[in-house]
Design an enzyme around this catalytic site. Sequence first.
Site, PDB file in Angstrom:
ATOM      1  CG  ASP A 205       0.810   4.951   6.400  1.00 14.82           C
ATOM      2  OD1 ASP A 205       0.661   4.217   7.544  1.00 14.82           O
ATOM      3  OD2 ASP A 205       0.184   4.862   5.384  1.00 14.82           O
ATOM      4  CG  HIS A 286      -8.316  -1.583   6.591  1.00 15.80           C
ATOM      5  ND1 HIS A 286      -8.927  -2.420   7.330  1.00 15.80           N
ATOM      6  CD2 HIS A 286      -9.211  -0.624   6.127  1.00 15.80           C
ATOM      7  CE1 HIS A 286     -10.398  -1.505   7.437  1.00 15.80           C
ATOM      8  NE2 HIS A 286     -10.431  -0.585   6.670  1.00 15.80           N
ATOM      9  NE  ARG A 287       0.086   2.226   4.403  1.00 14.69           N
ATOM     10  CZ  ARG A 287       0.088   2.428   2.920  1.00 14.69           C
ATOM     11  NH1 ARG A 287       0.651   1.645   2.306  1.00 14.69           N
ATOM     12  NH2 ARG A 287      -0.341   3.572   2.687  1.00 14.69           N
ATOM     13  N   GLY A 288      -1.981  -1.151   8.860  1.00 13.64           N
ATOM     14  CA  GLY A 288      -1.191  -1.815   9.825  1.00 13.64           C
ATOM     15  C   GLY A 288      -1.646  -3.107  10.175  1.00 13.64           C
ATOM     16  CB  ILE A 291       2.285  -4.084   8.164  1.00 16.90           C
ATOM     17  CG1 ILE A 291       2.172  -3.208   6.822  1.00 16.90           C
ATOM     18  CG2 ILE A 291       3.884  -4.306   8.597  1.00 16.90           C
ATOM     19  CD1 ILE A 291       3.179  -3.640   5.815  1.00 16.90           C
TER      20      ILE A 291
END
Length: 351
Positions: A205, A286-288, A291
């Site tokens: 991740d 929410h990282r996706g 990015i």
Amino acid sequence: MNKQYTYPFTAIVGQEQMKLALVLNIITPTLSGVLIRGEKGTAKSTAVRALADILPEIDVISGIPFNLAPDEESDVIRECFAVAGELLPETGTPLLVEKHKVKVVELPVGATEDRVVGTLDLEHALKAGEKRIEPGLLASAHRGILYVDEVNLLDDHVVDVLLDSAAMGVNTIEREGVSFAHPARFTLVGTMNPEEGELRPQLLDRFGLCVHIEGISDPEKRVEVMERRFAFEEDPETFCRAWADESARLVERIAMARKLYSSVSVSRENLMAIAQYCLEVGVDGHRGDIIILKTAKTLAAYDARATVEKQDIDQAAMLALPHRIRRQPLQDIVMDVGSMLKNKACDRVSG
């Protein structure tokens, strides 16, 4: 001593997704790196090591081995000078600053924790009452690229160190109650062969982007690979000189994109498209989303555009989501996000 030549990045045949992902991380280091998955002999390591010639220059405080920027906090600068055994310039005297190329620091699979983190001279601390450290690889990688070949084979204790540093942007060296911390913000680039095992989810991740590459199936292109490699090995100086102009053009394009990135705008409609992408494929957290947004802005800047378009979001999703899609146990990483979305759309229509 004979000069060591590196195979030019621009001379690599094919593997466009891999090259693009690496370039995007040069433009925007906060993309958090890239994981390159693929079979042996597909130029993974060659591409990463070739980055050295196209990386930009940065301002570095001279005299200490921590790659500190002139605008780092004064307390951090003072402490780093002290543990390196160097004298900080007197108040009012400007720091000496040098121009250095961004570094590619390679972390060997068998590296010990001390080699990665650094070591503290406890004897000196006890005798003189002063901290002295031997900086590790994370000190060298600050503001640069930390490259791990066969990243899936790293020892767990080294993985834990990388996770901590990647999350906090700080590396801490501790021994017998004595500790020292220094900045360690780096772009993590890993290469691996999936046949040798997968990564721990926590480390997976941490990579902003993920690409999967295979050997080239076009005979003409395979012949081109052989011809270029043979020419490089026969006369590396002449070969590198032949690719110097193209490399210079790429360096200039990257520099322009770095300047343009902050002014690239994204409409609310496109932000909704990003959110929908992540919801459709079942991304956790929410990282996706973040990015994809950064990648789309970087793609627009790389194409010298001041506005993100739908095509940027589509391409960004293909790079940022494969390793973030929720999978069943033992299921491999879904590399074709586009096909997955089409299948979901077909299921909704047929339903």
